[in-house]
Scaffold this active site. Sequence first.
Site, PDB file in Angstrom:
ATOM      1  CB  SER A   7      -0.914  -0.006   1.229  1.00  0.00           C
ATOM      2  OG  SER A   7      -1.559   1.245   1.323  1.00  0.00           O
ATOM      3  CG  HIS A  31      -4.068  -1.262  -1.538  1.00  0.00           C
ATOM      4  ND1 HIS A  31      -5.217  -1.991  -1.769  1.00  0.00           N
ATOM      5  CD2 HIS A  31      -4.379  -0.399  -0.531  1.00  0.00           C
ATOM      6  CE1 HIS A  31      -6.171  -1.597  -0.937  1.00  0.00           C
ATOM      7  NE2 HIS A  31      -5.694  -0.616  -0.187  1.00  0.00           N
ATOM      8  CG  ASP A  33      -5.129   2.874   0.958  1.00  0.00           C
ATOM      9  OD1 ASP A  33      -6.081   2.085   0.907  1.00  0.00           O
ATOM     10  OD2 ASP A  33      -3.982   2.539   1.325  1.00  0.00           O
ATOM     11  CG  MET A  35      -8.260   7.565   2.541  1.00  0.00           C
ATOM     12  SD  MET A  35      -7.439   7.471   4.146  1.00  0.00           S
ATOM     13  CE  MET A  35      -6.581   5.892   3.978  1.00  0.00           C
ATOM     14  CG  HIS A  64      -9.307   0.637  -0.319  1.00  0.00           C
ATOM     15  ND1 HIS A  64      -8.684   0.405   0.898  1.00  0.00           N
ATOM     16  CD2 HIS A  64     -10.634   0.626  -0.065  1.00  0.00           C
ATOM     17  CE1 HIS A  64      -9.609   0.279   1.838  1.00  0.00           C
ATOM     18  NE2 HIS A  64     -10.795   0.412   1.290  1.00  0.00           N
ATOM     19  CG  MET A  66     -11.343   3.777   2.211  1.00  0.00           C
ATOM     20  SD  MET A  66      -9.741   3.656   3.037  1.00  0.00           S
ATOM     21  CE  MET A  66      -8.678   3.713   1.607  1.00  0.00           C
ATOM     22  CG  MET A 135     -11.831  -2.214   5.256  1.00  0.00           C
ATOM     23  SD  MET A 135     -10.275  -1.861   4.393  1.00  0.00           S
ATOM     24  CE  MET A 135      -9.320  -1.033   5.671  1.00  0.00           C
ATOM     25  CG  ASP A 172      -6.319  -2.491   3.255  1.00  0.00           C
ATOM     26  OD1 ASP A 172      -5.214  -2.282   3.784  1.00  0.00           O
ATOM     27  OD2 ASP A 172      -6.944  -1.625   2.598  1.00  0.00           O
TER      28      ASP A 172
HETATM   29  C1  DX5 Z   1      -6.214   1.949   5.683  1.00  0.00           C
HETATM   30  C2  DX5 Z   1      -5.848   1.609   4.265  1.00  0.00           C
HETATM   31  C3  DX5 Z   1      -4.759   0.606   4.163  1.00  0.00           C
HETATM   32  C4  DX5 Z   1      -3.435   1.052   4.763  1.00  0.00           C
HETATM   33  C5  DX5 Z   1      -2.856  -0.157   5.394  1.00  0.00           C
HETATM   34  O1  DX5 Z   1      -7.398   2.638   5.710  1.00  0.00           O
HETATM   35  O2  DX5 Z   1      -6.963   1.100   3.559  1.00  0.00           O
HETATM   36  O3  DX5 Z   1      -4.565   0.177   2.824  1.00  0.00           O
HETATM   37  O4  DX5 Z   1      -2.530   1.579   3.836  1.00  0.00           O
HETATM   38  O5  DX5 Z   1      -1.747   0.220   6.129  1.00  0.00           O
HETATM   39  P1  DX5 Z   1      -1.061  -0.780   7.156  1.00  0.00           P
HETATM   40  O6  DX5 Z   1      -0.626  -2.006   6.376  1.00  0.00           O
HETATM   41  O7  DX5 Z   1       0.093   0.006   7.684  1.00  0.00           O
HETATM   42  O8  DX5 Z   1      -2.082  -1.127   8.200  1.00  0.00           O
HETATM   43 ZN    ZN Z   2      -6.523   0.192   1.568  1.00  0.00          ZN
END
Ligand code: DX5
Ligand code: ZN
Length: 213
Positions: A7, A31, A33, A35, A64, A66, A135, A172
């Site tokens: 990620s 990956h 993220d 947000m 991903h 969010m 998650m 994840d």
């Molecule tokens: C959290 C993200 C993850 C995050 C995971 O909301 O969706 O993808 O990057 O990070 P680690 O592996 O450090 O928990």
């Molecule tokens: Zn993620």
Amino acid sequence: MVRIAPSLLSCDFAHLADEIVRVETAADLLHLDVMDGRFVPNITMGPVIVEAVRKATDLPLDVHMMIVEPDRYLSDFRQAGADMISIHVEACPHVQRTIDQIHQLGALAGAAVNPATPVEQLVDILGELDYVLVMSVNPGFGGQTFWPRALDKIVRLVDMRGQRQRPLIEVDGGINQETGESARKAGADILVAGSYVFGADDPVKRIQNLRGL
Ligand code: DX5
Ligand code: ZN
């Protein structure tokens, strides 16, 4: 064999291309993220970053989302280079339609579920999903602690899938060598790991650890 998705949330964004090079030979996908500061408290990246990553690698890009109202941005992220797009069922009133839209854009479609959302909620659309993103933390930040009950959700999904190949099960949040092994044993197909991979001097070794090598 399990697939590993580093990620990028935990990478050094001032050296994005170099960070990709550090994991590229060992990773199966990347990956990303997204947000929005509404669905989750944090704000991260938009299509511009996905496009920059697309230019830096041939690895499949797993986006991903969010964010609230993800339908508004699916096409932008697909055009930026997303190969896989997951949306949160908690953010979507019409999940089946959104999944259909992702398919129409030519990407693989995933449904992401927060810890409090039962995977059984997906039973009627399971055959339409390329993957389910379980998650194992509440989304929003890297570096959180793995929530062990996610393992039970993975086991239940394996059972719901039965003899079918799809949906793949992605997990994840809080993945490291130990939790990664537990998730693999429970039946996860894709492990996402941010801080465990990018927080290391030797991220390739960390990826191998996650594979159980
Ligand atoms: C959290 C993200 C993850 C995050 C995971 O909301 O969706 O993808 O990057 O990070 P680690 O592996 O450090 O928990
Ligand atoms: Zn993620």
